[in-house]
Design a protein around this motif. Structure first.
Motif, PDB file in Angstrom:
ATOM      1  N   VAL A 103       0.846  -1.202   0.000  1.00  0.00           N
ATOM      2  CA  VAL A 103       0.000   0.000   0.000  1.00  0.00           C
ATOM      3  C   VAL A 103       0.875   1.243   0.000  1.00  0.00           C
ATOM      4  O   VAL A 103       0.639   2.194  -0.767  1.00  0.00           O
ATOM      5  N   LEU A 104       1.894   1.265   0.850  1.00  0.00           N
ATOM      6  CA  LEU A 104       2.786   2.418   0.932  1.00  0.00           C
ATOM      7  C   LEU A 104       3.500   2.653  -0.398  1.00  0.00           C
ATOM      8  O   LEU A 104       3.603   3.789  -0.879  1.00  0.00           O
ATOM      9  N   SER A 105       3.961   1.573  -1.040  1.00  0.00           N
ATOM     10  CA  SER A 105       4.693   1.698  -2.302  1.00  0.00           C
ATOM     11  C   SER A 105       3.805   2.254  -3.409  1.00  0.00           C
ATOM     12  O   SER A 105       4.178   3.203  -4.113  1.00  0.00           O
ATOM     13  N   TYR A 106       2.578   1.704  -3.550  1.00  0.00           N
ATOM     14  CA  TYR A 106       1.678   2.172  -4.605  1.00  0.00           C
ATOM     15  C   TYR A 106       1.179   3.594  -4.331  1.00  0.00           C
ATOM     16  O   TYR A 106       1.090   4.416  -5.253  1.00  0.00           O
ATOM     17  N   ALA A 107       0.860   3.879  -3.087  1.00  0.00           N
ATOM     18  CA  ALA A 107       0.366   5.224  -2.759  1.00  0.00           C
ATOM     19  C   ALA A 107       1.426   6.278  -3.042  1.00  0.00           C
ATOM     20  O   ALA A 107       1.116   7.376  -3.546  1.00  0.00           O
ATOM     21  N   LYS A 108       2.672   5.960  -2.752  1.00  0.00           N
ATOM     22  CA  LYS A 108       3.759   6.909  -3.004  1.00  0.00           C
ATOM     23  C   LYS A 108       3.926   7.160  -4.502  1.00  0.00           C
ATOM     24  O   LYS A 108       4.103   8.313  -4.934  1.00  0.00           O
ATOM     25  N   LEU A 109       3.866   6.094  -5.300  1.00  0.00           N
ATOM     26  CA  LEU A 109       4.069   6.245  -6.740  1.00  0.00           C
ATOM     27  C   LEU A 109       2.854   6.886  -7.415  1.00  0.00           C
ATOM     28  O   LEU A 109       2.996   7.666  -8.361  1.00  0.00           O
ATOM     29  N   PHE A 110       1.644   6.555  -6.959  1.00  0.00           N
ATOM     30  CA  PHE A 110       0.437   7.125  -7.563  1.00  0.00           C
ATOM     31  C   PHE A 110       0.311   8.620  -7.297  1.00  0.00           C
ATOM     32  O   PHE A 110      -0.298   9.340  -8.085  1.00  0.00           O
ATOM     33  N   THR A 111       0.855   9.076  -6.187  1.00  0.00           N
ATOM     34  CA  THR A 111       0.688  10.484  -5.816  1.00  0.00           C
ATOM     35  C   THR A 111       1.922  11.315  -6.146  1.00  0.00           C
ATOM     36  O   THR A 111       2.165  12.355  -5.511  1.00  0.00           O
ATOM     37  N   GLN A 112       2.701  10.858  -7.110  1.00  0.00           N
ATOM     38  CA  GLN A 112       3.819  11.686  -7.567  1.00  0.00           C
ATOM     39  C   GLN A 112       3.270  12.979  -8.155  1.00  0.00           C
ATOM     40  O   GLN A 112       2.303  12.973  -8.909  1.00  0.00           O
ATOM     41  N   LYS A 113       3.924  14.081  -7.832  1.00  0.00           N
ATOM     42  CA  LYS A 113       3.446  15.388  -8.301  1.00  0.00           C
ATOM     43  C   LYS A 113       4.210  15.811  -9.545  1.00  0.00           C
ATOM     44  O   LYS A 113       5.367  15.463  -9.733  1.00  0.00           O
ATOM     45  N   VAL A 114       3.534  16.586 -10.370  1.00  0.00           N
ATOM     46  CA  VAL A 114       4.148  17.137 -11.576  1.00  0.00           C
ATOM     47  C   VAL A 114       5.013  18.320 -11.171  1.00  0.00           C
ATOM     48  O   VAL A 114       4.603  19.163 -10.362  1.00  0.00           O
ATOM     49  N   ASP A 115       6.230  18.395 -11.746  1.00  0.00           N
ATOM     50  CA  ASP A 115       7.105  19.532 -11.457  1.00  0.00           C
ATOM     51  C   ASP A 115       6.471  20.816 -11.944  1.00  0.00           C
ATOM     52  O   ASP A 115       5.789  20.857 -12.975  1.00  0.00           O
ATOM     53  N   ASP A 116       6.713  21.922 -11.217  1.00  0.00           N
ATOM     54  CA  ASP A 116       6.142  23.218 -11.617  1.00  0.00           C
ATOM     55  C   ASP A 116       6.630  23.630 -12.991  1.00  0.00           C
ATOM     56  O   ASP A 116       5.914  24.258 -13.769  1.00  0.00           O
TER      57      ASP A 116
END
Length: 869
Positions: A103-116
């Protein structure tokens, strides 16, 4: 609304569920497929589900990081651990740790943010979205943004359990001490047993290969029953066959009892440790179960991606309004079945244009009508369950609130329903419940009863569907429905194509034409007697048989002409593309031609200016030098070198100009008069070179000619030299203002004004004179090669004035130099401009004796014959 209750079974969606569950890694995923995969009619929900599937596919293709893919359903164990004084077993705790790590691994990768920096500054919604989080995977980020993760629990469990899921020795000091004592005691027992076994083996009581074994947690020795009294101890067990008894020697009884006591203390300590960590986990059990629900969703998406890849499924562009637009659609179950036997599915194009709401499909039995209907139904249902579908990228389906189906035989003895009654029951529900956002799927419309009344009822029901603005796919064999569709704008005919030559279905849908049942042809293929077929044809009447044949012919002809139209359209597109390409190339050629001509003119102008400046400078230097003969000679040499360079450049420019002119004449015969500029620039360079040569000779004559020599009368036999040169020659003949002079072994035609009289060479200077007039081998070879390839005829037809004049001047010069007696100039008749130009020029050439028209049989006035001196 989905009607009837067994809808999923009828269209084959139950099999789709089974295939999906087979690709899940855990019961979490299979439970999601069973409970969460359902029909939706809200556009935003469907779009979110499809976006999740599409983005997960991109995620798996793009991510390079190692992702935890361990999915364990520990919800039951967590629920058991909710009461006080309970605890999670080692295995449950280990599986929990692995699941929440995923869960921690997928949540971290799914919530990657787009660079400004990656955000577009031209986004129209930038101001509105300012401050909002922009995820690299928006749909997956939305799914994972609120999921609770437990890195502290993961670290706590890692401190307690080893990589095999067992409690570590270092989990507590007490546990470490107990296990240390157990190990020491066990080693002591093993040492004692080895001593006893060695002694017994020496005495022959036990075999040589006997080793201690464990029975009921105690170390014992296997012994034959007859010898059990030879070893003092306690008999704990015997083998199933009774041929072996297990004896605990008296010497190790106390040690084994101690081990049992230590192991009981170890178990109590392990339970204490597990209770302690369970107390830490217990407050988070609701959030942990929610996280496992997220993990179930991920397991489903992973299985769905594998399913989509195996069937070539895609996420099409969907629209919120009801619409049927499936391009290259494939029934996944049919594809799966045929692939096992090496077969392939024929894709279907099913599309209703604006204003069309119902597709009426007709055609032969076993021609694919039902498959087409089920394909549309299954794909539409999969789409509204949030699943990618096996169809073309250009599909653009809509969303329906209801899907209703009437397919198969639903007769029921219990409910006293016949086949036709069951169909009427379904029609009743459809007419009552369906609306403008409903999709109706009806197979064999109006079947199951007497054809005449069945067809009439079907037409009446179809009219009600049109009045209710329903969408639908309907299959039928009734002629009256086909005619009704032709007369009704909202209904469009569709035909399943059939190869009448090979007598086999093509499984292709053609929208816009009614289909033929091919009943007579199929019966003939099946081997039905000809007299039976003829009798049946008489019963239905010639008009019916011929109308069916006419339908076949119309379909065949329409398909032929549509193929022709497509080919013509394709050819027109290719032609337009070719014309556009040629126009671009012509434009580029014109621009390049103008640029080359401009460069040539500029070069010619520069050359003339440079030549004039050099000549004037040389004349000025000669005059200033006056009596300094050495300096005058050096200046003449420099001018001669410059003249040679200019003439070389001029010859090169002439060659380029002639080549360009030749290309232009071949590719653009009717082009404007721009070609003459190229020849004109070359002619200007030639004129500049001639001017340079004449001025150079004039300069030489000013510095080296004696005025007294020019006063002598020149005649045949006089010895002369060219003004400014030292080579002596003898005049062979004089014609007008030109003299033919022999210099060494070379005859040269020279104007009399350029000659000066001189004394005959002395005998002792003959060798010197010959050396002065010697012609090198390279020059003789070049003259020979030129004479070998010289053609005594030139064609100047089609040339412009300047170009023609330049070509004729070169031609006459070469002919005189090669001592040709007669040449021909082909200029044509035309307006007579070229003929007049050529003859005016020939009058000015000293080496030309006479010129006249060719004989009428060989060209007449279109050719000028030139006699050379």
């Amino acid at each position: 609304m989905i009607y009837p209750e067994n809808f999923e079974r009828k269209i084959g969606f139950n099999e789709i569920r089974t295939l999906l569950k087979g690709r899940c890694l855990s019961s979490l995923g299979t439970e999601w497929v069973d409970k969460e995969l359902h029909f939706m009619h809200d556009f935003e929900q469907i779009k979110q589900a499809l976006d999740e599937a599409r983005e997960y596919k991109i995620f798996e293709e793009q991510t390079d990081e190692e992702v935890e893919t361990e999915f364990f359903d520990v919800r039951e164990a967590l629920l058991r651990a909710r009461p006080e004084r309970t605890f999670l077993e080692e295995l449950d705790l280990f599986n929990l740790k692995r699941s929440i790590a995923s869960v921690l691994s997928y949540a971290k990768l799914f919530t990657q943010k787009v660079d400004d920096e990656a955000l577009s500054t031209t986004d129209a919604d930038t101001e509105n979205n300012r401050g909002q989080i922009k995820y690299l995977y928006p749909a997956l980020g939305k799914m994972a943004c609120d999921v609770a993760v437990f890195p502290d629990i993961i670290r706590r469990i890692d401190n307690i359990l080893n990589k095999y899921g067992k409690v570590k020795d270092t989990a507590s000091p007490e546990l470490l001490s107990l296990r240390h004592q157990i190990e020491i005691t066990t080693r002591g027992i093993s040492h004692s047993l080895r001593s006893i076994i060695n002694e017994a083996q020496t005495s022959g009581y036990i075999d040589r290969d006997v080793t201690p074994t464990l029975r009921d947690g105690r170390l014992v020795i296997p012994v034959a029953p007859a010898l059990k009294r030879k070893i003092k101890g306690i008999v704990h067990d015997e083998s199933a066959t009774g041929k072996t008894v297990f004896i605990e020697p008296s010497a190790v009884v106390d040690a084994n009892n101690k081990i049992r006591t230590l192991r009981a203390a170890e178990r109590r300590e392990v339970i204490r440790i597990l209770q302690e960590i369970t107390i830490e986990i217990r407050p988070h059990i609701p959030e942990l179960i929610s996280s496992l629900h997220f993990l179930a969703h991920v397991d489903f998406l992973r299985a769905l991606n594998a399913f989509s890849n195996s069937f070539g499924a895609i996420v099409p562009n969907i629209q919120p309004k009801p619409s049927i637009s499936w391009m290259r659609a494939i029934h996944p179950l049919l594809q799966h079945s045929l692939a096992k036997h090496g077969g392939k599915v024929v894709p279907l194009d099913v599309e209703l244009r604006p204003g069309q709401r119902i597709l009426l499909i007709s055609g032969p039995n076993a021609g694919g009508k039902s498959v087409c209907l089920k394909t549309v139904g299954l794909l539409q249902y999969m789409l509204q369950c949030g699943m990618p579908v096996p169809a073309g990228e250009d599909s653009c389906p809509g969303i329906f609130d209801d899907i209703m189906i009437d397919i198969g035989d639903e007769q029921s003895i219990e409910n006293d329903l016949s086949t036709y009654s069951s169909h009427l029951q379904n029609m009743k529900v459809m007419m009552k419940s369906a609306n403008s956002r409903s999709l109706l799927l009806i197979d064999e419309f109006g079947g199951g009863t007497e054809p005449q009344i069945g067809g009439a009822m079907a037409q009446a029901i179809l009219k009600r569907f049109i009045d209710n603005l329903n969408f639908g796919i309907i299959t039928t064999h009734y002629q009256n429905l086909k005619h009704f569709a032709e007369q009704t704008r909202a209904v469009v005919n569709g035909a399943m194509l059939y190869d009448s030559k090979l007598m086999q279905p093509l499984f292709k849908l053609k929208v816009g034409n009614p289909g033929s049942s091919f009943a007579i042809e199929i019966a003939r293929k099946m081997g039905i007697p000809a007299d039976v077929i003829d009798y049946a044809s008489k019963l239905v009447g010639k008009d019916y048989v011929m109308s069916d044949k006419y339908v076949q012919d119309i379909v065949r002809n329409k398909e032929y002409w549509e193929a022709k139209r497509r080919n013509i359209t394709l050819k027109e597109q290719q032609l337009e593309s070719t014309i556009a390409r040629y126009e671009r190339e012509m434009t580029d050629f014109q621009l390049e031609r103008k640029r080359v001509m401009a460069d040539a003119k500029a070069e010619a102008k520069h050359l003339i200016e440079q030549s004039n400046a050099r000549i004037e400078n040389t004349i000025r230097n000669i005059r200033e030098a006056q009596a300094e003969k050495e300096k005058t000679k050096n200046l003449r040499n420099e001018l001669a070198e410059f003249k040679t360079q200019i003439e070389t450049d001029t010859d090169e420019q002439d060659r380029i100009a002639r080549k360009i002119a030749k290309i232009q004449r071949r590719q653009q015969r009717k082009a404007d008069g721009g070609d003459s500029a190229k020849a004109k620039s070359a002619a200007e360079q030639k004129i500049a070179a001639t001017k340079l040569r004449n001025l150079s000779n004039s300069c030489n004559s000013q510095s080296s000619v004696s005025p007294s020599n020019n006063n002598k009368v020149l005649r045949a036999g006089s010895y002369v030299r060219i003004i400014g040169q030292s080579s002596i020659g003898r005049i062979e003949s004089i014609s007008g203002k030109s003299a033919r002079v022999l210099f060494g072994m070379l005859y040269t035609q020279v104007p009399v004004s350029r000659l000066e009289s001189c004394e005959a060479p002395k005998e002792e200077n003959t060798a010197l004179t010959q050396n002065a007039t010697f012609v090198s081998k390279e020059t003789r070879d070049a003259m020979y090669e030129k004479r070998l390839h010289f053609k005594p005829e030139i064609d100047i037809r089609g040339m412009h004035i300047d170009e023609a004049l330049t070509a004729v001047s070169y031609f006459i010069d070469d002919a005189i130099q090669l001592e040709q007696s007669k040449v021909r100039i082909l200029h044509g008749t035309g307006t007579g401009a070229l003929r007049e130009l050529v003859r005016n020029y020939l009058k000015t050439v000293p080496g030309v004796k006479h010129f006249h028209d060719e004989h009428v049989q060989f060209g007449g006035a279109g050719i000028t014959v030139v006699d050379l001196a």
